[in-house]
Each structure stands twice: as C-alpha cells, then as structure tokens.
Motif scaffolding. Structure first.
Motif, PDB file in Angstrom:
ATOM      1  N   VAL A 214      51.571  25.681 -21.258  1.00  0.00           N
ATOM      2  CA  VAL A 214      52.367  24.780 -22.086  1.00  0.00           C
ATOM      3  C   VAL A 214      51.995  23.331 -21.776  1.00  0.00           C
ATOM      4  CG1 VAL A 214      54.719  24.074 -22.688  1.00  0.00           C
ATOM      5  CG2 VAL A 214      54.250  26.465 -22.048  1.00  0.00           C
ATOM      6  N   SER A 215      51.868  22.532 -22.828  1.00  0.00           N
ATOM      7  CA  SER A 215      51.590  21.101 -22.655  1.00  0.00           C
ATOM      8  C   SER A 215      52.372  20.308 -23.696  1.00  0.00           C
ATOM      9  CB  SER A 215      50.091  20.813 -22.807  1.00  0.00           C
ATOM     10  OG  SER A 215      49.634  21.234 -24.089  1.00  0.00           O
ATOM     11  N   LEU A 216      52.621  19.059 -23.414  1.00  0.00           N
ATOM     12  CA  LEU A 216      53.291  18.193 -24.374  1.00  0.00           C
ATOM     13  C   LEU A 216      52.359  17.951 -25.558  1.00  0.00           C
ATOM     14  CD1 LEU A 216      54.897  15.543 -21.972  1.00  0.00           C
ATOM     15  CD2 LEU A 216      55.903  17.669 -22.846  1.00  0.00           C
ATOM     16  N   GLN A 217      52.927  17.781 -26.729  1.00  0.00           N
ATOM     17  CA  GLN A 217      52.096  17.578 -27.916  1.00  0.00           C
ATOM     18  C   GLN A 217      51.258  16.316 -27.800  1.00  0.00           C
ATOM     19  OE1 GLN A 217      54.464  17.849 -31.519  1.00  0.00           O
ATOM     20  NE2 GLN A 217      54.402  20.095 -31.460  1.00  0.00           N
ATOM     21  N   SER A 218      51.743  15.352 -27.056  1.00  0.00           N
ATOM     22  CA  SER A 218      51.006  14.086 -26.900  1.00  0.00           C
ATOM     23  C   SER A 218      49.792  14.224 -26.000  1.00  0.00           C
ATOM     24  CB  SER A 218      51.939  13.018 -26.322  1.00  0.00           C
ATOM     25  OG  SER A 218      52.449  13.441 -25.052  1.00  0.00           O
ATOM     26  N   SER A 219      49.654  15.369 -25.293  1.00  0.00           N
ATOM     27  CA  SER A 219      48.554  15.528 -24.326  1.00  0.00           C
ATOM     28  C   SER A 219      47.202  15.751 -24.980  1.00  0.00           C
ATOM     29  CB  SER A 219      48.855  16.707 -23.398  1.00  0.00           C
ATOM     30  OG  SER A 219      48.778  17.928 -24.126  1.00  0.00           O
TER      31      SER A 219
ATOM     32  N   ILE B 224      46.057  18.630 -25.576  1.00  0.00           N
ATOM     33  CA  ILE B 224      45.566  19.928 -25.083  1.00  0.00           C
ATOM     34  C   ILE B 224      45.887  20.984 -26.133  1.00  0.00           C
ATOM     35  CG2 ILE B 224      45.800  21.676 -23.292  1.00  0.00           C
ATOM     36  CD1 ILE B 224      46.516  19.410 -21.339  1.00  0.00           C
ATOM     37  N   ARG B 225      44.844  21.534 -26.728  1.00  0.00           N
ATOM     38  CA  ARG B 225      45.027  22.527 -27.790  1.00  0.00           C
ATOM     39  C   ARG B 225      44.342  23.851 -27.476  1.00  0.00           C
ATOM     40  NH1 ARG B 225      47.663  18.709 -28.906  1.00  0.00           N
ATOM     41  NH2 ARG B 225      48.024  17.679 -30.916  1.00  0.00           N
TER      42      ARG B 225
ATOM     43  N   ASN C 231      52.862  22.146 -27.118  1.00  0.00           N
ATOM     44  CA  ASN C 231      51.782  23.028 -27.520  1.00  0.00           C
ATOM     45  C   ASN C 231      51.782  24.223 -26.576  1.00  0.00           C
ATOM     46  OD1 ASN C 231      50.894  21.181 -29.475  1.00  0.00           O
ATOM     47  ND2 ASN C 231      49.635  20.096 -27.971  1.00  0.00           N
ATOM     48  N   VAL C 232      51.574  25.407 -27.121  1.00  0.00           N
ATOM     49  CA  VAL C 232      51.601  26.624 -26.320  1.00  0.00           C
ATOM     50  C   VAL C 232      50.336  27.433 -26.584  1.00  0.00           C
ATOM     51  CG1 VAL C 232      52.854  28.737 -25.755  1.00  0.00           C
ATOM     52  CG2 VAL C 232      54.122  26.683 -26.461  1.00  0.00           C
ATOM     53  N   MET C 233      49.597  27.709 -25.510  1.00  0.00           N
ATOM     54  CA  MET C 233      48.451  28.616 -25.590  1.00  0.00           C
ATOM     55  C   MET C 233      48.874  29.954 -24.995  1.00  0.00           C
ATOM     56  SD  MET C 233      45.092  26.364 -24.582  1.00  0.00           S
ATOM     57  CE  MET C 233      45.844  25.420 -23.257  1.00  0.00           C
ATOM     58  N   GLN C 234      48.808  31.007 -25.784  1.00  0.00           N
ATOM     59  CA  GLN C 234      49.182  32.336 -25.322  1.00  0.00           C
ATOM     60  C   GLN C 234      47.955  33.044 -24.756  1.00  0.00           C
ATOM     61  OE1 GLN C 234      52.251  33.113 -25.291  1.00  0.00           O
ATOM     62  NE2 GLN C 234      53.286  32.049 -26.956  1.00  0.00           N
ATOM     63  N   VAL C 235      48.066  33.530 -23.524  1.00  0.00           N
ATOM     64  CA  VAL C 235      46.951  34.239 -22.917  1.00  0.00           C
ATOM     65  C   VAL C 235      46.576  35.459 -23.753  1.00  0.00           C
ATOM     66  CG1 VAL C 235      46.172  35.518 -20.873  1.00  0.00           C
ATOM     67  CG2 VAL C 235      47.479  33.399 -20.604  1.00  0.00           C
ATOM     68  N   ARG C 236      47.576  36.121 -24.354  1.00  0.00           N
ATOM     69  CA  ARG C 236      47.304  37.338 -25.126  1.00  0.00           C
ATOM     70  C   ARG C 236      46.381  37.079 -26.315  1.00  0.00           C
ATOM     71  NH1 ARG C 236      52.665  36.105 -26.766  1.00  0.00           N
ATOM     72  NH2 ARG C 236      52.770  35.603 -28.982  1.00  0.00           N
ATOM     73  N   ASP C 237      46.336  35.831 -26.791  1.00  0.00           N
ATOM     74  CA  ASP C 237      45.467  35.519 -27.923  1.00  0.00           C
ATOM     75  C   ASP C 237      43.996  35.523 -27.514  1.00  0.00           C
ATOM     76  OD1 ASP C 237      47.659  35.274 -29.566  1.00  0.00           O
ATOM     77  OD2 ASP C 237      47.798  33.095 -29.352  1.00  0.00           O
TER      78      ASP C 237
END
Length: 335
Positions: free
Chosen positions: A124-129, A131-132, A209-215
């Motif tokens: 998880v990261s802030l949208q302002s970071s 990080i996508r 922003n959320v990156m799911q490991v399962r993806d």
C-alpha cells in the motif's frame, strides 16, 4: 465487502453447505473419544480473523473430533515455525516463505493443509507517491509487520516479479496493522494484508494505491506445517485435528454473523462487530481453494512450486525445493 472478487457471499454459502457447514449452527457438539492434544503455534495473537480457532471453548469443533486444542500466539510465520521446531507447538500456522526458508536450513518439515489458498498480501502507498507497479518500489522504504512475517516474504515475491531484490529497497519494521508510519512519511509504502488494509481504511487511511500480490503470483498465504517426526507419530491425531479445523472453517463460512458476534468475546481486536464481520468475510474468501472443485485445505502444487522457485531466484533459499516432496495431502478431510 472488500474482496468480493474472489467469491460472492452466495457462492461462499453454497460451498460451505456442500461440506456440511450448517451442522455447526447451534451449540457445542458432543465430544468424541479423546485422541490427544494439539497446540497450534500461530503467527499472531488471538485476533478476529482466526475466530474459527478461538471459537473452540464454545463450539467444540475439535473436541467433537477427540482433539484438545491449544493456541500459542506468535509474531509472524517464522515465529510460528520456531515455536514448532522447539516442540512448544505441534502444528505451525505459517506462510510458505517461512516454510521454504526453514526447509533450506535442513529442517524436516511437511505441509499438511492449505489454510488460505488465496493470497491476502498487498503493498500500500499513498496516491501522491507515484508508486503504481512493483518496479516503482526500487529505492523506496517499505514497511513490514516483522522480518519473520508473511508481509516481508510476499513483498519479496512481488519485488521478484519486477526483477528486484531485497537489497534494492529499504525494509522497515512497522508492527502489525500499522499504517501510521506510511501516513507520517516514515516509509514510502507498506506491506500489509487484506484485513490489515480493511482495518486501516476504517481508521481513516484515505485514498491509497494498492498492489495485490495475487495479481502477480497467487501463492497461498498460510499453511499448516508439522515436523516430520510429529507427522510419523501422530497421524491419527493430526487427521482429527484437520477435520476439526475444516469443521470450524465451514461454520465460519456458513455463519459469518455469528462468528463476528463471538469475536467480540474471544478476539483481542474484536470490539466492533461490524468490523469483525468484514474481516471474517475476507478470511472466508481467502480460504477458498484456488482450483475450483477442490475441497477446503487442498494444495495448489503448481503455484507453490512457482513461489519456491522465486525464493531461490531471489537468493532467499540456496537449494532447489521440490514442493511435491514436502507436502502431504493424505490427511485432508474428504467429507
């Protein structure tokens, strides 16, 4: 419901009905002839997402199978394995990464049940970071629950998908379910779980922003693991334990509202029944087999093998692990 993409609530209830979950709607079941005691070495304190285990004094799922259940809290999957290897626990509630690393050190261990075949980890990261993607994590400070937790192990799996290693980031221990360091700018992103994120959002985490490991790799989140000597000596007891666990999981799937109400009394983080219900529904979803039609607890050997290969590529294990050699599905409940 934050994780409806796995299965709808209706599907969850249908699956659980198919494994006779509804038999657990009421009071505790009469005990079977005693077989012995099993101590589960957990990765966590007694929290709401494991309400099916904590329900034992009232519901008697394990007692009905002749098993006296005890729960030993821990601080991460590595901690659960250490407590099992020391003999304090009989069964480790641990993540695949910790399992692989223990095997690599020569420990004689076997996985006997896939608790959560669906991956529950994220970053998880802030949208302002900005990080996508996993590649955006290079050079960043990333929080984890602990160095022995599944958050760290799954973060490394995610990094591997972008060709990155642990040395390409700075890992910071932030504690369990703790998004404060992210909000305060002490880390650029934080590794968490679906339930941790749900709690964070309830506490005002805001837009992230959320990156799911399962993806990237839908590897199992947690397994039941035993020492080989315990497996050889206590097969009947372990089989009964897994039956009791399957019964408890099926009850929580069929009766999430009841489980959420019970969590108020038995879980240290269970003060809000609506929050408990959200967490329990997430765990019910993650307990579903990754291969449709398989029973609860079934392994996806192909996915686990990909994860083991990723750990070797990352240098986290030095030897190749043939997953089929360290998994025993013979004790899984069949009805």
């Amino acid at each position: 419901m934050q994780r409806s993409e796995f299965l709808s609530r209706r599907t969850l209830l249908a699956v659980s009905a198919g494994i006779a979950a509804t038999r657990w709607a009421g009071a505790a079941t009469p005990a079977a002839a005693p077989l012995g005691k099993i101590t589960v070495a957990g990765w966590s304190k007694p929290i709401s997402e494991i309400t099916n285990l904590l329900a034992e004094p009232e519901k008697g799922f394990f007692k009905a199978r002749g098993v006296e259940l005890a729960y030993l809290p821990g601080a991460g999957g590595g901690d659960a394995l250490r407590n099992t290897l020391s003999g304090q626990g009989d069964v480790a509630f641990t993540d695949p990464g910790s399992f692989f690393m223990a095997l690599d050190k020569g420990e004689k261990l076997t996985a006997i049940y896939d608790i959560y075949p669906q991956n529950v980890f994220n970053v998880v990261s802030l949208q302002s970071s900005g990080i996508r993607t996993p590649a955006d994590l290079k050079g960043k400070r990333i929080g984890v629950y602990s160095l022995s937790s599944g958050t760290r192990q799954n973060l490394l799996v995610l990094l591997h998908q972008a060709g990155l290693k642990e040395s390409d980031v700075t890992i910071v221990v932030t504690g369990l379910l703790n998004f404060a360091p992210l909000l305060q700018g002490q880390v650029d992103a934080t590794a968490a779980t679906d339930t941790g994120l749900a709690v964070g959002r309830r506490k005002g985490l805001g837009a992230v922003n959320v990156m799911q490991v399962r993806d990237y790799l839908n590897v199992s989140s947690d397994l039941f693991v035993v020492r080989n000597e315990v497996l050889a000596q206590k097969k009947a007891l372990l089989r009964a334990f897994l039956q009791g666990y399957r019964d408890s999981a099926a009850w929580m799937m069929a009766h999430p509202e009841d489980a959420a109400a019970l969590a108020v009394k038995v879980a240290i983080d269970g003060t809000q029944q609506d929050a408990n219900l959200e967490v329990i529904r997430l765990r019910n979803a993650s307990a579903q087999p990754s291969v449709p039609g398989q029973p609860l607890g079934a392994f996806n050997l192909a996915s686990l093998q990909k994860a083991a290969d990723a750990y070797r590529a990352l240098g986290l294990v030095q030897h190749g692990i043939r997953v089929a050699d360290v998994v025993d599905a013979s004790l899984l409940p069949v009805a």
